[in-house]
Write an enzyme that holds these catalytic residues in place. Structure first.
Site, PDB file in Angstrom:
ATOM      1  N   LYS A  89      21.187  21.333 -18.665  1.00 44.53           N
ATOM      2  CA  LYS A  89      21.643  22.625 -18.269  1.00 44.53           C
ATOM      3  C   LYS A  89      22.255  23.125 -19.532  1.00 44.53           C
ATOM      4  CE  LYS A  89      21.253  22.787 -14.107  1.00 44.53           C
ATOM      5  NZ  LYS A  89      19.899  23.646 -13.461  1.00 44.53           N
ATOM      6  N   TYR A 108      21.153  15.058 -16.894  1.00 43.66           N
ATOM      7  CA  TYR A 108      21.183  16.461 -16.009  1.00 43.66           C
ATOM      8  C   TYR A 108      21.967  17.415 -16.781  1.00 43.66           C
ATOM      9  CZ  TYR A 108      22.682  19.861 -12.675  1.00 43.66           C
ATOM     10  OH  TYR A 108      23.018  21.074 -11.947  1.00 43.66           O
ATOM     11  N   SER A 131      25.767  25.099 -14.524  1.00 43.11           N
ATOM     12  CA  SER A 131      26.619  24.152 -13.542  1.00 43.11           C
ATOM     13  C   SER A 131      27.827  24.264 -14.441  1.00 43.11           C
ATOM     14  CB  SER A 131      25.861  23.008 -13.509  1.00 43.11           C
ATOM     15  OG  SER A 131      26.862  22.037 -13.013  1.00 43.11           O
TER      16      SER A 131
HETATM   17  P1  NAD Z   1      17.682  21.982  -4.456  1.00 45.82           P
HETATM   18  O1  NAD Z   1      16.825  20.875  -5.084  1.00 45.82           O
HETATM   19  O2  NAD Z   1      17.732  22.349  -3.228  1.00 45.82           O
HETATM   20  O3  NAD Z   1      16.465  23.272  -5.096  1.00 45.82           O
HETATM   21  C1  NAD Z   1      15.706  23.156  -6.291  1.00 45.82           C
HETATM   22  C2  NAD Z   1      14.269  23.668  -5.830  1.00 45.82           C
HETATM   23  O4  NAD Z   1      13.783  23.444  -7.152  1.00 45.82           O
HETATM   24  C3  NAD Z   1      13.613  22.586  -4.946  1.00 45.82           C
HETATM   25  O5  NAD Z   1      13.211  23.336  -3.956  1.00 45.82           O
HETATM   26  C4  NAD Z   1      12.468  21.776  -5.693  1.00 45.82           C
HETATM   27  O6  NAD Z   1      11.512  21.455  -4.839  1.00 45.82           O
HETATM   28  C5  NAD Z   1      12.275  22.852  -6.674  1.00 45.82           C
HETATM   29  N1  NAD Z   1      11.360  22.261  -8.172  1.00 45.82           N
HETATM   30  C6  NAD Z   1      12.184  21.452  -8.721  1.00 45.82           C
HETATM   31  N2  NAD Z   1      11.215  21.064  -9.755  1.00 45.82           N
HETATM   32  C7  NAD Z   1      10.564  22.096  -9.812  1.00 45.82           C
HETATM   33  C8  NAD Z   1       9.094  22.142 -10.340  1.00 45.82           C
HETATM   34  N3  NAD Z   1       8.857  21.645 -11.407  1.00 45.82           N
HETATM   35  N4  NAD Z   1       8.506  23.375 -10.098  1.00 45.82           N
HETATM   36  C9  NAD Z   1       8.685  24.125  -9.007  1.00 45.82           C
HETATM   37  N5  NAD Z   1       9.657  23.826  -8.209  1.00 45.82           N
HETATM   38  C10 NAD Z   1      10.817  22.756  -8.444  1.00 45.82           C
HETATM   39  O7  NAD Z   1      18.868  22.434  -5.457  1.00 45.82           O
HETATM   40  P2  NAD Z   1      19.974  23.416  -5.311  1.00 45.82           P
HETATM   41  O8  NAD Z   1      21.072  22.706  -4.846  1.00 45.82           O
HETATM   42  O9  NAD Z   1      19.397  24.517  -4.661  1.00 45.82           O
HETATM   43  O10 NAD Z   1      20.080  23.816  -6.942  1.00 45.82           O
HETATM   44  C11 NAD Z   1      19.504  24.916  -7.501  1.00 45.82           C
HETATM   45  C12 NAD Z   1      19.781  25.057  -8.878  1.00 45.82           C
HETATM   46  O11 NAD Z   1      20.957  25.067  -9.111  1.00 45.82           O
HETATM   47  C13 NAD Z   1      19.005  23.854  -9.690  1.00 45.82           C
HETATM   48  O12 NAD Z   1      18.936  24.198 -11.009  1.00 45.82           O
HETATM   49  C14 NAD Z   1      20.414  22.968  -9.738  1.00 45.82           C
HETATM   50  O13 NAD Z   1      20.670  22.206 -10.951  1.00 45.82           O
HETATM   51  C15 NAD Z   1      21.608  23.936  -9.911  1.00 45.82           C
HETATM   52  N6  NAD Z   1      22.986  23.854  -9.572  1.00 45.82           N
HETATM   53  C16 NAD Z   1      23.069  23.283  -8.415  1.00 45.82           C
HETATM   54  C17 NAD Z   1      24.413  22.838  -7.810  1.00 45.82           C
HETATM   55  C18 NAD Z   1      24.727  22.270  -6.666  1.00 45.82           C
HETATM   56  O14 NAD Z   1      25.743  21.636  -6.464  1.00 45.82           O
HETATM   57  N7  NAD Z   1      23.812  22.130  -5.798  1.00 45.82           N
HETATM   58  C19 NAD Z   1      25.443  22.949  -8.838  1.00 45.82           C
HETATM   59  C20 NAD Z   1      25.221  23.524 -10.266  1.00 45.82           C
HETATM   60  C21 NAD Z   1      24.035  23.966 -10.271  1.00 45.82           C
HETATM   61  C1  UD1 Z   2      28.559  16.491  -9.011  1.00 48.93           C
HETATM   62  C2  UD1 Z   2      28.152  16.040 -10.653  1.00 48.93           C
HETATM   63  C3  UD1 Z   2      27.808  17.503 -11.219  1.00 48.93           C
HETATM   64  C4  UD1 Z   2      26.836  18.475 -10.461  1.00 48.93           C
HETATM   65  C5  UD1 Z   2      27.290  18.791  -9.029  1.00 48.93           C
HETATM   66  C6  UD1 Z   2      26.284  19.385  -8.396  1.00 48.93           C
HETATM   67  C7  UD1 Z   2      28.706  13.909 -11.121  1.00 48.93           C
HETATM   68  C8  UD1 Z   2      29.871  13.559 -12.012  1.00 48.93           C
HETATM   69  N1  UD1 Z   2      29.053  15.342 -11.186  1.00 48.93           N
HETATM   70  O1  UD1 Z   2      29.803  17.399  -9.293  1.00 48.93           O
HETATM   71  O2  UD1 Z   2      27.243  17.219 -12.549  1.00 48.93           O
HETATM   72  O3  UD1 Z   2      26.543  19.737 -11.303  1.00 48.93           O
HETATM   73  O4  UD1 Z   2      27.894  17.456  -8.331  1.00 48.93           O
HETATM   74  O5  UD1 Z   2      25.098  18.506  -8.189  1.00 48.93           O
HETATM   75  O6  UD1 Z   2      28.168  13.492 -10.573  1.00 48.93           O
HETATM   76  N2  UD1 Z   2      33.350  12.455  -3.901  1.00 48.93           N
HETATM   77  C9  UD1 Z   2      33.948  11.383  -3.231  1.00 48.93           C
HETATM   78  N3  UD1 Z   2      32.823  10.711  -2.381  1.00 48.93           N
HETATM   79  C10 UD1 Z   2      31.583  10.777  -2.273  1.00 48.93           C
HETATM   80  C11 UD1 Z   2      31.094  11.811  -2.854  1.00 48.93           C
HETATM   81  C12 UD1 Z   2      31.960  12.900  -4.052  1.00 48.93           C
HETATM   82  O7  UD1 Z   2      34.952  10.950  -3.037  1.00 48.93           O
HETATM   83  O8  UD1 Z   2      30.836  10.389  -1.610  1.00 48.93           O
HETATM   84  C13 UD1 Z   2      34.319  13.136  -4.802  1.00 48.93           C
HETATM   85  C14 UD1 Z   2      34.061  13.217  -6.384  1.00 48.93           C
HETATM   86  O9  UD1 Z   2      34.796  11.913  -6.919  1.00 48.93           O
HETATM   87  C15 UD1 Z   2      34.383  14.554  -6.531  1.00 48.93           C
HETATM   88  C16 UD1 Z   2      34.370  15.320  -5.296  1.00 48.93           C
HETATM   89  O10 UD1 Z   2      34.188  14.359  -4.241  1.00 48.93           O
HETATM   90  O11 UD1 Z   2      35.853  14.467  -6.729  1.00 48.93           O
HETATM   91  C17 UD1 Z   2      32.967  16.315  -5.451  1.00 48.93           C
HETATM   92  O12 UD1 Z   2      32.018  15.435  -5.802  1.00 48.93           O
HETATM   93  P1  UD1 Z   2      30.592  15.918  -5.875  1.00 48.93           P
HETATM   94  O13 UD1 Z   2      30.435  16.796  -4.624  1.00 48.93           O
HETATM   95  O14 UD1 Z   2      29.598  14.982  -6.186  1.00 48.93           O
HETATM   96  O15 UD1 Z   2      30.568  17.009  -7.073  1.00 48.93           O
HETATM   97  P2  UD1 Z   2      31.132  17.012  -8.403  1.00 48.93           P
HETATM   98  O16 UD1 Z   2      31.419  15.887  -8.824  1.00 48.93           O
HETATM   99  O17 UD1 Z   2      32.005  18.128  -8.695  1.00 48.93           O
END
Ligand code: NAD
Ligand code: UD1
Length: 350
Positions: A160, A156, A132
């Site tokens: 990562k 969290y 991330s």
């Molecule tokens: P998500 O929660 O929708 O998907 C994660 C999946 O993993 C879920 O379906 C959950 O049921 C499964 N899971 C969790 N723990 C498990 C375990 N122990 N065994 C088997 N399955 C398990 O999340 P996402 O948004 O699709 O994210 C996927 C990956 O990308 C995650 O590792 C997350 O940290 C990373 N990531 C997400 C974002 C984001 O903004 N969505 C940003 C950066 C990184």
């Molecule tokens: C957040 C997490 C980051 C994680 C990512 C994906 C924090 C500090 N960071 O990133 O670690 O990898 O989500 O899960 O939580 N915002 C609002 N109102 C809201 C929600 C968000 O104003 O209700 C603003 C935030 O201040 C930010 C932007 O929207 O400026 C994006 O927020 P968000 O979607 O939560 O993502 P990140 O903060 O970039």
């Protein structure tokens, strides 16, 4: 289609990014085995992916499984030869990780170690990992390049960073491993069909799912966290990327894993463009025709001011570039929302 015979294990493939990636893998001709404990997802997502995959659906298999269940993983690897693993499974809520750090270390770290142990035992040594942009912390400058110093502001983020380090150590110990660590910026949007999308449990923490819930009447207003940042309109700036573009980044990474020169490499997956909270709100209002009431509040602890990616390395080495803009991201998010206002459930079952 040279990729047709390759078989990929996708952990967490029922989740938001995983389900979109599994669909792209199937459409590219990969055999795809998904494992997920459904802790934060629904099996309906797998059914929908299968429907969207059409003629490729026979290449999809799903097993409800926890990646910490070593015995179950061993049985799976004993019965199927995997060419590579894409590892999404993990917990991802920043606030929850602060309150329940052991749950995060247990699931994300022990889960990954268990997976790597079983992969090693079965000589499957190619992994794509979901990292991330959170590992850049509050970057001193933008765009963020892959060489920037790394930090973590919460458990969290630390999981990562630790997993990235574990992969680097594994590679240093055995050059037969190949790792691609993908640092995602802010994935939003949904598949253009509106059949799969993000379905967060409880009140969403992230901006776009929250806006969506305001638009469908599940939340009264969006809180804007901070209006005094040194940005164009005072609100936080992020690099939003369409989830289908992100999914395609994974097929590009898989191809790269066959490059004999690859060892343990990091790539940003973003668009390289910064968009403010207010700009996202305006774009979403335009796409949906809905008014999003705003409540301007203070900064959220741990938030950075401006974060966006340098995309040069991914463009050059993965031959991948995001195609969609904010307009399409909002259009597809809204399409998913109107077709599925309660995600994969109904108002009654939620
Ligand atoms: P998500 O929660 O929708 O998907 C994660 C999946 O993993 C879920 O379906 C959950 O049921 C499964 N899971 C969790 N723990 C498990 C375990 N122990 N065994 C088997 N399955 C398990 O999340 P996402 O948004 O699709 O994210 C996927 C990956 O990308 C995650 O590792 C997350 O940290 C990373 N990531 C997400 C974002 C984001 O903004 N969505 C940003 C950066 C990184
Ligand atoms: C957040 C997490 C980051 C994680 C990512 C994906 C924090 C500090 N960071 O990133 O670690 O990898 O989500 O899960 O939580 N915002 C609002 N109102 C809201 C929600 C968000 O104003 O209700 C603003 C935030 O201040 C930010 C932007 O929207 O400026 C994006 O927020 P968000 O979607 O939560 O993502 P990140 O903060 O970039």
């Amino acid at each position: 289609m040279a990729a047709a015979a390759l078989c990929v294990l996708v952990t967490g493939g029922a989740g938001y990014i995983g389900s979109h990636t599994v669909l792209q893998l199937l459409l590219h001709g990969y055999k795809t085995v998904v494992i997920d404990n459904l802790d934060n997802s629904s099996e309906v997502a797998i059914t929908r992916v299968s429907q969207l995959a059409g003629d490729h659906a026979h290449n999809l298999a799903f097993h409800k499984m926890d990646i910490r269940d070593k015995h179950a993983l061993e049985q799976l690897f004993a019965s199927t030869k995997f060419d590579a693993v894409i590892h999404f499974a993990g917990l991802k809520a920043v606030g929850e990780s602060v309150h329940k750090p052991l749950m995060y270390y247990n699931n994300n770290i022990i889960g990954t170690i268990t997976l790597l142990e079983v992969m090693a035992a079965y000589e499957c040594k190619k992994l794509v990992f979901s990292s991330s942009a959170t590992v850049y912390g509050w970057p001193k400058e933008v765009p963020c390049t892959e060489e920037f110093p790394l930090s973590a502001a919460n458990p969290y983020g630390r999981t990562k960073l630790m997993i990235e380090d574990i992969c680097r150590d594994m590679y240093a110990s055995d050059f037969n491993w190949k790792f691609i660590l993908l640092r995602y910026f802010n994935p939003i949007g949904a598949h253009p069909s509106g059949q799969i999308g993000e379905d967060p449990r409880g009140i969403p923490n992230n901006l776009m799912p929250f806006i969506q819930q305001v638009a469908v009447g599940r939340q009264p207003a969006l809180q804007v966290f901070g209006t005094d940042y040194s940005t164009k309109d005072g609100t936080g700036v992020r690099d939003y990327i369409h989830v289908v573009d992100l999914a395609e980044g994974h097929t590009a990474a898989l191809k790269k894993l066959s490059d004999p020169k690859i060892g343990c490499e990091v790539y940003n997956l973003g668009t390289g463009k910064g968009t403010s909270v207010l700009e996202i709100v305006t774009a979403f209002e335009k796409a949906s025709g809905k008014n999003i009431p705003l409540v301007k509040t203070g900064r959220r602890p741990g938030d950075a001011e401006i974060v966006y990616a340098s995309t040069a390395k991914a463009e050059r080495e993965l031959n991948w570039k995001a195609k969609y803009g904010i307009e399409e991201m909002c259009r597809d998010q809204w399409n998913w929302a109107i077709k599925n206002p309660y995600g994969y459930q109904t108002k009654e079952t939620r």
